[in-house]
Design an enzyme around this catalytic site. Structure first.
Site, PDB file in Angstrom:
ATOM      1  N   ASP A 297     -10.225 -34.756 -11.376  1.00 15.12           N
ATOM      2  CA  ASP A 297     -11.172 -33.619 -11.472  1.00 15.12           C
ATOM      3  C   ASP A 297     -11.185 -32.890 -10.200  1.00 15.12           C
ATOM      4  O   ASP A 297     -11.515 -33.751  -8.971  1.00 15.12           O
ATOM      5  CB  ASP A 297     -12.651 -34.410 -11.568  1.00 15.12           C
ATOM      6  CG  ASP A 297     -12.633 -35.259 -12.852  1.00 15.12           C
ATOM      7  OD1 ASP A 297     -11.916 -35.000 -14.006  1.00 15.12           O
ATOM      8  OD2 ASP A 297     -13.271 -36.322 -13.184  1.00 15.12           O
TER       9      ASP A 297
ATOM     10  N   ASP B 116     -18.147 -35.307 -25.450  1.00 14.82           N
ATOM     11  CA  ASP B 116     -18.809 -36.131 -24.511  1.00 14.82           C
ATOM     12  C   ASP B 116     -19.987 -36.930 -24.818  1.00 14.82           C
ATOM     13  O   ASP B 116     -20.844 -36.102 -25.334  1.00 14.82           O
ATOM     14  CB  ASP B 116     -19.125 -35.053 -23.247  1.00 14.82           C
ATOM     15  CG  ASP B 116     -17.875 -34.280 -22.837  1.00 14.82           C
ATOM     16  OD1 ASP B 116     -16.764 -34.766 -22.981  1.00 14.82           O
ATOM     17  OD2 ASP B 116     -18.137 -33.258 -22.075  1.00 14.82           O
TER      18      ASP B 116
END
Length: 238
Positions: free
Chosen positions: A129, A8
């Site tokens: 998500d 990330d």
């Protein structure tokens, strides 16, 4: 099932956030290539790269993404974060991404998603998500008002490369996975499932494999050493 280390990106570094909160950064590796090399040394060949800054509209780590995807031929990269234009999908695929992950616009603009999926069949992964059972967007900061079941029904006819389902309420907490959510996705969707959020133990990985997940994205547990990368790679690396 294969285990996929997460890389990330934030402000040019590789980070891990707790619960999807940009105010709660637990891990930072200054050079993301160091993270890639670390996981490669254990035998991992598939990686999940997310540009967190692009997801929030706070900048871009495109140059870092290119460094990662161009580093070694033969590796598999799913790349996402702020991908909301066809041109960016094209650029990422041309730059070395094996598949591009689209989230916010895919959820908010079904017609756009259908066009992109038809143009690049099998190379677009939709990020759903999930917090509770609601799909959230815009870097996990906005609710969509849609349940995961509703979203799955919309996505089922499309020629996707898979679904990346992240249990945001489990992300970075090292408290285990939302197995019920992942089982529901496998049962209700024909697309391969990349499961993310809360992977903490080898038992979590085995449980995800048992319900039919195609891949499991791992972040915090690897970076903090809670999971032994050698053991994970031995059982779940490609």
């Amino acid at each position: 099932m294969r285990a996929i280390p997460a890389i990330d990106l934030r402000e040019g570094a590789c980070v891990q956030l707790v619960g999807g909160s940009y105010d709660d950064e637990r891990v930072r590796v200054k050079d993301p290539l160091d993270a890639l090399l670390r996981w490669r040394a254990f035998g991992f060949r598939a990686f999940h790269v997310v540009d967190l800054d692009a997801a929030l509209g706070k900048g871009s780590n495109a140059d870092v993404v290119t460094r990662l995807t161009a580093h070694e031929p033969g590796l598999t990269f799913t790349v996402g974060g702020g991908v909301r234009e066809l041109e960016k999908v094209e650029a990422l695929l041309e730059g070395g991404a094996s598949a591009v992950v689209v989230g916010t616009r895919a959820i908010e603009d079904p017609a756009w998603l259908a066009e992109v999926a038809r143009r690049y069949p099998g190379r677009v992964v939709v990020a759903a998500d999930v917090r509770g059972r609601e799909v959230v967007t815009r870097g996990w900061t906005a609710g969509s008002g849609r349940t995961v079941g509703d979203v799955l029904a919309t996505l089922d006819p499309l020629p996707l490369g898979g679904l990346l389902v992240t249990a945001v309420h489990k992300e970075g907490q090292l408290e285990g996975v939302d197995l019920a959510l992942m089982r529901e996705v496998v049962v209700r969707s024909r697309h391969r499932l990349y499961a993310s959020g809360g992977v903490t133990t080898l038992e979590d990985l085995r449980a995800l494999a048992s319900v039919g997940a195609y891949g499991a994205v791992i972040g915090m547990a690897l970076y903090t050493g809670r999971l032994d990368a050698r053991d994970v790679a031995r059982e779940f690396a490609e």
